[in-house]
Design a protein around this motif. Structure first.
Motif, mmCIF file in Angstrom:
data_model
loop_
_atom_site.group_PDB
_atom_site.id
_atom_site.type_symbol
_atom_site.label_atom_id
_atom_site.label_comp_id
_atom_site.label_asym_id
_atom_site.label_seq_id
_atom_site.Cartn_x
_atom_site.Cartn_y
_atom_site.Cartn_z
ATOM 1 N N THR A 1 0.737 -1.132 0.015
ATOM 2 C CA THR A 1 0.095 0.121 -0.172
ATOM 3 C C THR A 1 1.065 1.216 -0.076
ATOM 4 O O THR A 1 1.874 1.237 0.973
ATOM 5 N N ARG A 2 0.710 2.194 -0.782
ATOM 6 C CA ARG A 2 1.478 3.404 -1.038
ATOM 7 C C ARG A 2 0.944 4.652 -0.317
ATOM 8 O O ARG A 2 1.508 5.707 -0.429
ATOM 9 N N SER A 3 -0.545 4.606 0.002
ATOM 10 C CA SER A 3 -0.862 5.807 0.749
ATOM 11 C C SER A 3 -1.860 5.314 1.682
ATOM 12 O O SER A 3 -2.490 4.108 1.824
ATOM 13 N N GLY A 4 -2.208 6.282 2.781
ATOM 14 C CA GLY A 4 -3.126 6.014 3.753
ATOM 15 C C GLY A 4 -2.388 4.843 4.819
ATOM 16 O O GLY A 4 -1.593 5.383 5.485
ATOM 17 N N SER A 5 -2.941 3.612 4.979
ATOM 18 C CA SER A 5 -2.201 2.942 5.416
ATOM 19 C C SER A 5 -1.145 2.180 4.924
ATOM 20 O O SER A 5 -0.653 1.372 4.231
ATOM 21 N N THR A 6 0.201 3.464 4.741
ATOM 22 C CA THR A 6 1.017 3.077 3.889
ATOM 23 C C THR A 6 2.077 1.862 4.266
ATOM 24 O O THR A 6 2.462 1.783 5.485
ATOM 25 N N GLY A 7 2.794 1.324 3.190
ATOM 26 C CA GLY A 7 3.726 0.095 3.643
ATOM 27 C C GLY A 7 3.298 -1.054 3.891
ATOM 28 O O GLY A 7 4.154 -1.759 4.566
ATOM 29 N N ARG A 8 2.023 -1.396 4.006
ATOM 30 C CA ARG A 8 1.470 -2.722 4.494
ATOM 31 C C ARG A 8 1.676 -3.589 3.266
ATOM 32 O O ARG A 8 1.526 -3.334 1.995
ATOM 33 N N VAL A 9 1.926 -4.815 3.624
ATOM 34 C CA VAL A 9 2.382 -5.852 2.420
ATOM 35 C C VAL A 9 1.540 -6.925 2.388
ATOM 36 O O VAL A 9 1.205 -7.773 3.504
ATOM 37 N N VAL A 10 1.138 -7.522 1.204
ATOM 38 C CA VAL A 10 0.369 -8.847 1.018
ATOM 39 C C VAL A 10 0.943 -9.235 -0.236
ATOM 40 O O VAL A 10 1.837 -8.667 -0.939
ATOM 41 N N VAL B 1 9.883 -1.458 9.531
ATOM 42 C CA VAL B 1 10.742 -0.256 9.793
ATOM 43 C C VAL B 1 11.590 0.371 8.763
ATOM 44 O O VAL B 1 11.649 1.409 8.614
ATOM 45 N N LEU B 2 11.876 -0.866 8.038
ATOM 46 C CA LEU B 2 12.492 -0.280 6.572
ATOM 47 C C LEU B 2 11.655 0.582 5.760
ATOM 48 O O LEU B 2 12.041 1.324 5.256
ATOM 49 N N MET B 3 10.230 0.157 5.683
ATOM 50 C CA MET B 3 9.387 0.662 4.633
ATOM 51 C C MET B 3 9.192 2.104 5.237
ATOM 52 O O MET B 3 9.260 3.050 4.563
ATOM 53 N N GLU B 4 9.008 2.348 6.488
ATOM 54 C CA GLU B 4 8.634 3.665 6.968
ATOM 55 C C GLU B 4 9.557 4.616 6.982
ATOM 56 O O GLU B 4 9.180 6.038 6.871
ATOM 57 N N LYS B 5 10.944 4.477 6.525
ATOM 58 C CA LYS B 5 11.874 5.522 6.270
ATOM 59 C C LYS B 5 11.429 5.912 4.969
ATOM 60 O O LYS B 5 11.947 7.082 4.547
ATOM 61 N N GLY B 6 10.756 5.406 4.169
ATOM 62 C CA GLY B 6 10.596 5.982 2.750
ATOM 63 C C GLY B 6 9.191 6.614 2.726
ATOM 64 O O GLY B 6 8.784 7.072 1.702
ATOM 65 N N PRO C 1 7.518 4.002 -5.587
ATOM 66 C CA PRO C 1 8.352 2.664 -6.167
ATOM 67 C C PRO C 1 9.654 2.699 -6.150
ATOM 68 O O PRO C 1 10.622 1.852 -5.948
ATOM 69 N N GLN C 2 10.136 4.211 -6.376
ATOM 70 C CA GLN C 2 11.665 4.403 -6.438
ATOM 71 C C GLN C 2 12.298 3.936 -5.292
ATOM 72 O O GLN C 2 13.298 3.290 -5.007
ATOM 73 N N PHE C 3 11.380 4.511 -4.085
ATOM 74 C CA PHE C 3 12.031 4.006 -2.844
ATOM 75 C C PHE C 3 12.172 2.427 -2.485
ATOM 76 O O PHE C 3 12.901 1.788 -1.994
#
Length: 478
Positions: A345-354, A396-401, A412-414
C-alpha cells in the motif's frame, strides 16, 4: 591516442608500483612526483592479488603496519594494489604551497576500503585523512562495473594540501543507477506507473543519475542548498568522519535518507546472511510500479465482472463491501494482478504488504497499491514477502520511505532501494515453502467461508422468495 594522430600525449606501459628510481627515464624526466595537476584513476581490484615484494612494500607507508594512521617500522607480508596505487597517486599530485592547494584526483576504490571495520581498513582511512583533503565521495551502484565485476565501489575525490583542515564540508552522494543493469544491458527511466519515459525526440531516456549528482555538486560549490532526494545528495563535516571511531568514508553510512537498520544490514558480516541486495535488483524489468488512475465503472457481480480491491480491502482477512468492474473494461486493464505478485500500500495505511494468492489473482487492485513482480529465477517471492511483511524489520525499513503531502505516501523508487538479505539457499527455501503453504491455507479458508455464506443466501432466497440484489456505487472513493 597514437592511432588517431595524437603525437603529443605521453603513453607508457610499465609497473608503476616499482620504486621511483626504477621508473623509465623517459617517463620520470617528463612526469615527476609532486607535479601533476589532475589524476583520474581506476586501480586494479576485485580479486586477491596482493603485492608481496618487499623491495616495493618498503617504499610505501601503506606497505607497513599503521597505528592511528601513522606508519610503523613493521613491514607487511603483502598489500592490496589499490591501496598502494592510492599512495603512489598522491605522491605524483602537485604539492601544495603556502598560497595554493595542490593537485586533485578522483580514484575508484572498493567500498570495503571505505566502510570495512577491520583494523587494516580503519587505519587506511585514518592515514588518508592525515595525508590529504577528501572533499567528495560518491557511492556507485553494484552494477557500475558489471558484468565484469560485482565489487561495490565509490568515487573518492581528493586534494593534496599542506595540512588538512580539522573542519571542512564533504559532499556525498549515493548513486542508484549508471545506465545499465548487472548484465550490461541499458536501463531506462520509468514513471511511477512503470512506463518508460521519453525525451522531446521520442527517445527512451537512459537511467543514469550521475548527471543529477553533478548538478547537486555545482550547487554545493556555489554555497547553495543541496536538494537531497533520489539520488541522495548531502554534505557532512569532515569532523563527523574523523570523530567516528571507524572513520567511515562511504556515503551510504552517513546518508540521512537511510535509517540505521538499513545501514546495519548493509554492514553485517554473518555466516547466516550471504549478501545484501536491493529489491530493485531482484525484480523483472519494470517490476516495481503502480498503474495510473482511471474512472471507476462499477457493475454487479457476475461472470463478466472482476472484483476491484481498494488499498484497505487487500489488508482485510475477509474483504468487506467489494465492488466489481467489467472484465473487459480497458481503462482498468492495467490494474489486474497476477499470482505471486507482492502488493504494498502506497498511501493511507502506507507500507502494508500482502502477496497475491489464488483468490486475488486475476482481480483488479487500486492504483493506491504498488506492484512488486519478483524475478523468480533469482529469489522466491514468498521469502521476500515474509521479509517485507515482518513487523520489526520490513515495516521499519518501509517507514523510512514514507513522505507526507496531505496523506502519507511511499514511492516505487524508494521500494526498489530496500535491502534484501540473502540467506543460505536451503534456509530461504524452508521459509518460502512454509509461507507458501500458509497462504494456500488462508486462500482455502476464505473460499470455504465464501461458499458457505453463499449457500446460506441461496437457501434463504429459495425458502422466502426474497430477491437479493448487488448494490452499485460508482463513487471514486477508496
Amino acid at each position: 591516442m597514437a592511432i588517431i594522430g595524437d603525437g603529443k600525449s605521453n603513453i607508457y606501459n610499465f609497473d608503476s608500483l616499482l620504486p621511483l628510481e626504477q621508473f623509465p627515464k623517459g617517463f620520470i624526466s617528463k612526469i615527476k612526483p609532486g607535479s601533476v595537476d589532475v589524476i583520474t584513476t581506476n586501480p586494479p581490484f576485485g580479486t586477491k592479488i596482493d603485492d608481496v615484494r618487499k623491495f616495493v612494500l618498503e617504499k610505501f607507508d601503506l606497505g607497513h603496519r599503521l597505528v592511528d594512521g601513522v606508519k610503523t617500522n613493521e613491514l607487511l607480508e603483502g598489500q592490496d594494489p589499490d591501496k598502494l596505487f592510492l599512495e603512489r597517486d598522491l605522491q605524483f599530485l602537485k604539492n601544495a604551497t603556502s598560497k595554493d592547494d595542490g593537485g586533485r584526483m578522483v580514484i575508484v576504490l572498493p567500498r570495503q576500503n571505505l566502510s570495512g571495520t577491520e583494523t587494516a581498513s580503519v587505519e587506511l582511512r585514518k592515514w588518508l585523512l592525515k595525508q590529504a583533503k577528501v572533499y567528495a565521495i560518491i557511492d556507485l551502484p553494484r552494477e557500475a562495473f558489471q558484468p565484469h565485476t560485482g565489487t561495490k565501489t565509490s568515487l573518492v575525490f581528493i586534494q593534496k594540501v599542506r595540512h588538512p583542515e580539522k573542519e571542512y564540508p564533504v559532499f556525498m552522494a549515493v548513486s542508484e543507477a549508471v545506465g545499465h543493469d548487472r548484465r550490461g544491458n541499458p536501463i531506462y527511466k520509468k514513471d511511477d506507473n512503470g512506463k518508460t519515459l521519453k525525451n522531446e525526440k521520442g527517445e527512451e531516456i537512459i537511467w543514469n543519475d550521475l548527471p543529477e549528482i553533478f548538478e547537486q555538486w555545482k550547487l554545493f560549490l556555489g554555497g547553495k542548498k543541496i536538494n537531497s532526494g533520489v539520488p541522495s545528495c548531502f554534505s557532512i563535516s569532515s569532523s563527523q568522519i574523523k570523530n567516528d571511531p571507524s572513520c567511515r568514508l562511504d556515503a551510504w553510512y552517513h546518508d540521512p535518507n537511510k535509517n540505521d537498520l538499513a545501514k546495519k544490514m548493509m554492514d553485517c558480516d554473518s555466516d547466516e546472511i550471504t549478501e545484501i541486495i536491493n529489491l530493485g535488483d531482484l525484480v523483472v524489468d519494470g517490476g516495481v510500479y503502480y498503474p495510473g488512475r482511471h474512472k471507476r465503472n462499477y457493475v454487479v457481480n457476475n461472470e463478466n465482472s472482476l472484483p476491484f480491491y481498494s488499498g484497505s480491502q487487500i489488508l482485510q482477512i475477509r474483504s468487506f463491501n467489494l465492488k466489481y468492474q467489467p472484465r473487459d473494461y480497458k481503462p482498468a486493464k492495467n490494474h489486474i494482478v497476477e499470482k505471486n505478485w507482492i502488493l504494498i500500500t502506497r498511501s493511507g495505511s502506507t507500507g502494508r504488504v500482502v502477496i497475491v494468492n489464488e483468490i486475488m489473482a486475476g482481480t483488479m487492485i487500486s492504483e493506491h497499491v504498488i506492484r512488486v513482480i519478483i524475478n523468480e529465477e533469482l529469489i522466491d517471492p514468498y521469502y521476500v514477502y515474509a521479509y517485507l511483511a515482518s513487523e520489526k524489520i520490513g515495516k521499519v525499513l518501509m517507514e523510512k520511505g514514507i513522505y507526507a503531502s496531505v496523506v502519507d505516501h511511499i514511492s516505487p523508487q524508494f521500494v526498489r532501494t530496500i535491502p534484501i538479505p540473502r540467506l543460505k539457499p536451503e534456509k530461504e527455501k524452508e521459509i518460502a515453502d512454509k509461507v507458501r503453504e500458509a497462504e494456500k491455507k488462508r486462500a482455502w479458508a476464505n473460499m470455504t467461508l465464501t461458499k458457505e455464506m453463499k449457500d446460506i443466501e441461496n437457501i434463504i432466497k429459495e425458502a422466502t422468495g426474497i430477491e437479493i440484489e448487488d448494490e452499485l456505487n460508482n463513487s471514486d472513493d477508496e
